[in-house]
Motif scaffolding. Structure first.
Motif, PDB file in Angstrom:
ATOM      1  N   PRO A  81       0.773  -1.227   0.083  1.00  0.00           N
ATOM      2  CA  PRO A  81       0.000   0.099  -0.139  1.00  0.00           C
ATOM      3  C   PRO A  81       0.914   1.164   0.060  1.00  0.00           C
ATOM      4  N   TRP A  82       2.016   1.346   0.652  1.00  0.00           N
ATOM      5  CA  TRP A  82       2.840   2.323   0.679  1.00  0.00           C
ATOM      6  C   TRP A  82       4.312   1.872   0.627  1.00  0.00           C
ATOM      7  N   ALA A  83       5.311   2.709   0.492  1.00  0.00           N
ATOM      8  CA  ALA A  83       6.793   2.287   0.545  1.00  0.00           C
ATOM      9  C   ALA A  83       7.107   1.720   1.860  1.00  0.00           C
ATOM     10  N   GLY A  84       7.750   0.448   2.026  1.00  0.00           N
ATOM     11  CA  GLY A  84       8.088  -0.024   3.071  1.00  0.00           C
ATOM     12  C   GLY A  84       7.143  -0.860   3.743  1.00  0.00           C
ATOM     13  N   PHE A  85       6.267  -0.842   3.175  1.00  0.00           N
ATOM     14  CA  PHE A  85       4.993  -1.770   3.823  1.00  0.00           C
ATOM     15  C   PHE A  85       4.683  -2.916   2.609  1.00  0.00           C
TER      16      PHE A  85
ATOM     17  N   TRP B 234      12.809  -3.396   8.653  1.00  0.00           N
ATOM     18  CA  TRP B 234      13.521  -2.003   9.083  1.00  0.00           C
ATOM     19  C   TRP B 234      14.513  -2.276  10.120  1.00  0.00           C
ATOM     20  N   GLN B 235      15.426  -2.325   9.618  1.00  0.00           N
ATOM     21  CA  GLN B 235      16.804  -2.156  10.423  1.00  0.00           C
ATOM     22  C   GLN B 235      16.798  -3.946  11.243  1.00  0.00           C
ATOM     23  N   GLY B 236      16.236  -4.580  10.136  1.00  0.00           N
ATOM     24  CA  GLY B 236      16.390  -6.132  10.743  1.00  0.00           C
ATOM     25  C   GLY B 236      14.879  -6.438  11.397  1.00  0.00           C
ATOM     26  N   TRP B 237      14.148  -5.524  11.793  1.00  0.00           N
ATOM     27  CA  TRP B 237      12.658  -5.731  12.558  1.00  0.00           C
ATOM     28  C   TRP B 237      11.653  -6.027  11.341  1.00  0.00           C
ATOM     29  N   HIS B 238      10.907  -6.893  11.678  1.00  0.00           N
ATOM     30  CA  HIS B 238       9.609  -7.276  10.524  1.00  0.00           C
ATOM     31  C   HIS B 238       8.560  -7.608  11.682  1.00  0.00           C
ATOM     32  N   GLY B 239       7.450  -6.902  11.239  1.00  0.00           N
ATOM     33  CA  GLY B 239       6.440  -7.169  12.017  1.00  0.00           C
ATOM     34  C   GLY B 239       5.102  -6.459  11.604  1.00  0.00           C
ATOM     35  N   SER B 240       4.118  -6.562  12.486  1.00  0.00           N
ATOM     36  CA  SER B 240       2.772  -6.059  12.265  1.00  0.00           C
ATOM     37  C   SER B 240       2.366  -5.076  13.263  1.00  0.00           C
ATOM     38  N   TRP B 241       1.433  -4.180  12.603  1.00  0.00           N
ATOM     39  CA  TRP B 241       0.871  -3.261  13.673  1.00  0.00           C
ATOM     40  C   TRP B 241      -0.798  -3.420  13.353  1.00  0.00           C
ATOM     41  N   GLY B 242      -1.508  -3.133  14.291  1.00  0.00           N
ATOM     42  CA  GLY B 242      -2.823  -3.191  14.262  1.00  0.00           C
ATOM     43  C   GLY B 242      -3.792  -2.476  14.973  1.00  0.00           C
TER      44      GLY B 242
ATOM     45  N   ALA C 172      -5.201  -1.334  20.226  1.00  0.00           N
ATOM     46  CA  ALA C 172      -4.006  -1.269  19.221  1.00  0.00           C
ATOM     47  C   ALA C 172      -3.062  -2.251  19.620  1.00  0.00           C
ATOM     48  N   PHE C 173      -2.624  -2.783  18.737  1.00  0.00           N
ATOM     49  CA  PHE C 173      -1.326  -3.686  19.162  1.00  0.00           C
ATOM     50  C   PHE C 173      -0.191  -3.594  18.023  1.00  0.00           C
ATOM     51  N   VAL C 174       1.009  -4.529  18.401  1.00  0.00           N
ATOM     52  CA  VAL C 174       2.048  -4.511  17.547  1.00  0.00           C
ATOM     53  C   VAL C 174       2.835  -5.624  18.094  1.00  0.00           C
ATOM     54  N   VAL C 175       3.334  -6.283  16.784  1.00  0.00           N
ATOM     55  CA  VAL C 175       4.233  -7.547  17.117  1.00  0.00           C
ATOM     56  C   VAL C 175       5.421  -7.481  16.218  1.00  0.00           C
ATOM     57  N   GLU C 176       6.587  -7.517  16.509  1.00  0.00           N
ATOM     58  CA  GLU C 176       7.849  -7.509  16.136  1.00  0.00           C
ATOM     59  C   GLU C 176       8.882  -8.528  16.091  1.00  0.00           C
ATOM     60  N   GLN C 177       9.657  -8.987  15.237  1.00  0.00           N
ATOM     61  CA  GLN C 177      10.493  -9.831  15.243  1.00  0.00           C
ATOM     62  C   GLN C 177      12.000  -9.426  14.528  1.00  0.00           C
TER      63      GLN C 177
END
Length: 663
Positions: free
Chosen positions: A281-285, A328-336, A367-372
């Motif tokens: 949908p946007w750059a980086g996503f 992003w800097q090695g982090w991959h995840g989801s926001w919701g 609201a939630f976020v998970v990152e790896q």
């Protein structure tokens, strides 16, 4: 009923004319994990995924019975029509049931006699999740979640019509059931249709319903029948940028409650689902997913003569938005973000009876976020969820509205210390708002013969969970070991005080209802699970051995009620060409760790199941003939997690035969 069976039969016959068939895909993805990792990567969030022939062989008349033999999972066992999964000794509102990633929106978490409004027979995949990722789906997942995937909203275009269908009959309960699913497309439009119908009579039992009472039934368990059917239609518009789709479902269920009153439940649910995903949908996503569901649920509890006692209604709307980003800097995840609005009630259908639960509106937003991120040899995972829940009873000025600010957080690491081996450690904090019935109940519940009394001043539950996992994920021999410790402040539980009351709550020695209070105390739950498997997917012999246990205690109040028994199991299988067969042995030990208000010690049992199938290609379709023997030793099985364990045994020896096709 006959209309649904004719549809299923037509689907079977149509397979014979199709030129090709789809191979069963052995690789599965845990869709309820926001990061979409497979089962082998679920050390941080231990998971089980049922799909393909394994799922088909375990399908039963309820979701609890379907999953009751999985590692760490037992069932509530309230007859054939209503059985909910119990994960690591936690049940009810602490276990969230999802349908394609959205709440199923029934009232099965309120009481064990209420059926789960999701049909396993048309499922393509069933997922069991525990740990940090489960918490991202709400405070109702404090103990874990079950996600039923049925593909009702297509996400890919089919070059030709494909599908599957099944017909089966059973001996112990005179089962007659059929299910089907079809998928196709035209241009950029994809469509899906599925349905099922099931009819069973009272099931056979090996002895007396209650061995301590010679006047109880024998041979068959009264009021254990089921009548269920559903139909789902879905469609999507699919392009390179993603898809947008919708589905509608209607489900009807009529089943008996095997208590002395022989009451039964008529249940209906209509549901609308909307789903869309936009790629890049946007750059980086990577993607933006949006889901919306609207559910109209109701059931009526009736006497043996058909007189309505209580009407349960639940109208729910849920929305969910998830944004996945690139590394992003090695982090991959989801926001919701997620919201839900619910209007629930359990009102008397007869004069002279108190309402069980008043009309109550609930609103929640989260609201939630998970990152790896991979840090050296350790895959690190972190998650956070913030949520606000409001509950507002209507028409009763004396009941206060309640508001709860909740947060859940998790941190874990997965260390792959050598190829194929991994160790994981995770710590999570979780909070749960008391459910509507725990706050505001004040009336009789016919099916459980209790007069439930809530506490509107309850505090939120606060859980701290530590989990250690060790497993081998590659090769013919695989294994895993999980150990966990869960401390819960303000744990909500129901307990009786021995007082009998009438329909208005007035004490009387000859009254029908036992008074039950919802109370809170500190609880400690710990346990361990182990599983060893050999050649689970290849030709030739295969084997699986497992054991699980969990124990829970209330501080200064003894054991938690309805604790699962310690179990061990052994599955042996053989596969060669078109033939597949297996024998499954499950042994449960005596369960005498009773709560202060319990008095029935569940005896040990050994359950032996057999299954044999033969698959052939006929007119271009894959056709599988199967036979199964359940409880071959005809054991008198009492499940310790059932509130009716002293009077409702599980089915005795019975046989199932059928045919399924995929094309």
């Amino acid at each position: 009923m006959s209309y649904q069976l004719r549809l299923a039969a037509a689907a079977v016959l149509s397979a014979f004319a199709c030129p090709t068939f789809a191979e069963t895909i052995s690789t599965v993805t845990v869709t309820s994990n926001p990061l979409g990792k497979g089962e082998d990567m679920q050390v941080l969030t231990p998971a089980k995924v049922l799909a393909g022939p394994e799922l088909r062989n375990k399908i039963s008349t309820s979701l609890g019975d379907t999953l009751g033999g999985e590692l760490g999972v037992s069932a509530s066992g309230f007859g054939a029509g209503a059985s909910r999964p119990i994960i690591r000794g936690l049940e009810g509102p602490r276990i969230k049931i999802l349908q394609n990633g959205m709440g199923v929106a029934d009232v099965s978490s309120l009481s064990n006699d209420h059926a789960v409004a999701s049909e396993s027979a048309t499922a393509q995949q069933i997922e069991i999740l525990r740990g940090p990722a489960a918490l991202l789906y709400g405070s109702g997942a404090i103990g874990g979640l079950v996600n039923v995937i049925d593909g009702r909203i297509p996400t890919t275009l089919s070059k030709q019509v494909s599908g599957e269908a099944e017909l089966r009959v059973g001996s112990g309960n005179q089962e007659k059931s059929g299910s089907f699913g079809l998928d196709g497309s035209s241009g950029a439009l994809a469509w899906h249709i599925d349905g099922n119908a099931r009819q069973t009579d009272n099931y056979a039992i090996p002895g007396k319903a209650n061995p301590g009472n010679p006047d109880t039934a024998s041979g068959r368990l009264p009021s254990s029948f089921t009548r269920e059917h559903s139909l789902t239609l879905g469609g999507s518009y699919i392009q390179k940028w993603g898809y947008v789709g919708a589905a509608v479902q209607t489900l009807n269920d009529h089943y008996g409650i095997p208590t002395a009153e022989k009451s039964f439940i008529d249940m209906r649910q209509n549901r609308l689902d909307l789903d869309s995903k936009v790629l890049a949908p946007w750059a980086g996503f990577e993607s933006l997913s949006m889901k919306l569901s609207a559910t109209d649920y109701q059931h009526t509890e009736k006497t043996e003569q058909g007189i309505a006692n209580t009407n349960f209604k639940n109208q729910a709307t849920e929305g969910r938005l998830v944004l996945n980003h690139h590394a992003w800097q090695g982090w991959h995840g989801s926001w919701g973000m997620q919201f839900e609005t619910v209007k629930f009630s359990a009102l008397s259908a007869a004069t002279g009876r108190a309402d069980t639960v008043p009309v109550t509106k609930s609103n929640s937003v989260a609201a939630f976020v998970v990152e790896q991120k991979q840090i050296g040899e350790v895959l690190t995972s972190a998650g956070l969820r913030l949520e606000n829940v409001k509950r507002t009873p209507e028409a009763i000025a004396s009941l206060p509205a309640r508001q709860f600010d909740l947060y859940s957080a998790s941190l874990g690491g997965l260390w792959q210390f050598t190829p194929g081996y991994a160790a994981g450690l995770s710590y999570s904090l979780a909070q749960r708002a008391p459910a509507t019935e725990e706050l505001y109940s004040n009336g009789p519940h016919e099916s459980t013969a209790t007069f439930d009394i809530g506490n509107p001043n309850m505090q939120k539950e606060k859980s701290r969970n530590l989990e250690l996992s060790l497993q081998k994920t590659n090769g013919l021999v695989r294994w895993k070991i999980n150990a966990f410790y869960n401390q819960v402040q303000n744990y909500v539980y129901g307990h009786t005080d021995g007082v009998k009351v009438d329909e208005e709550g007035n004490p009387a020695d000859d009254a029908e209802f036992s008074r039950r209070y919802w109370s809170q105390a500190r609880a400690n739950i710990h346990g361990a699970e182990a599983e060893l498997s050999f050649n689970q997917t290849g030709e030739g012999f295969s084997a699986r051995a497992f054991a699980d246990m969990s124990r829970g205690r209330l501080e200064n109040a003894g054991n938690l009620p309805l604790q699962p028994a310690i179990r061990t199991g052994l599955d042996l299988g053989y596969r060669e060409g078109a033939w597949r067969g297996s024998v499954k042995v499950l042994h449960a030990q005596k369960q005498d760790r009773l709560a202060s208000f319990e008095n029935y010690v569940t005896p040990s049992y050994t359950k032996v199941d057999l299954d044999l199938s033969y698959t052939q290609v006929y007119s271009g379709a894959q056709l599988t003939w199967f036979v199964m023997a359940k409880n071959l030793l005809n054991q008198d099985i009492r499940i310790s997690t059932s509130v009716l364990r002293d009077s409702v045994p599980q089915p005795g020896r019975h046989f199932i035969a059928g045919v399924r096709t995929s094309f």
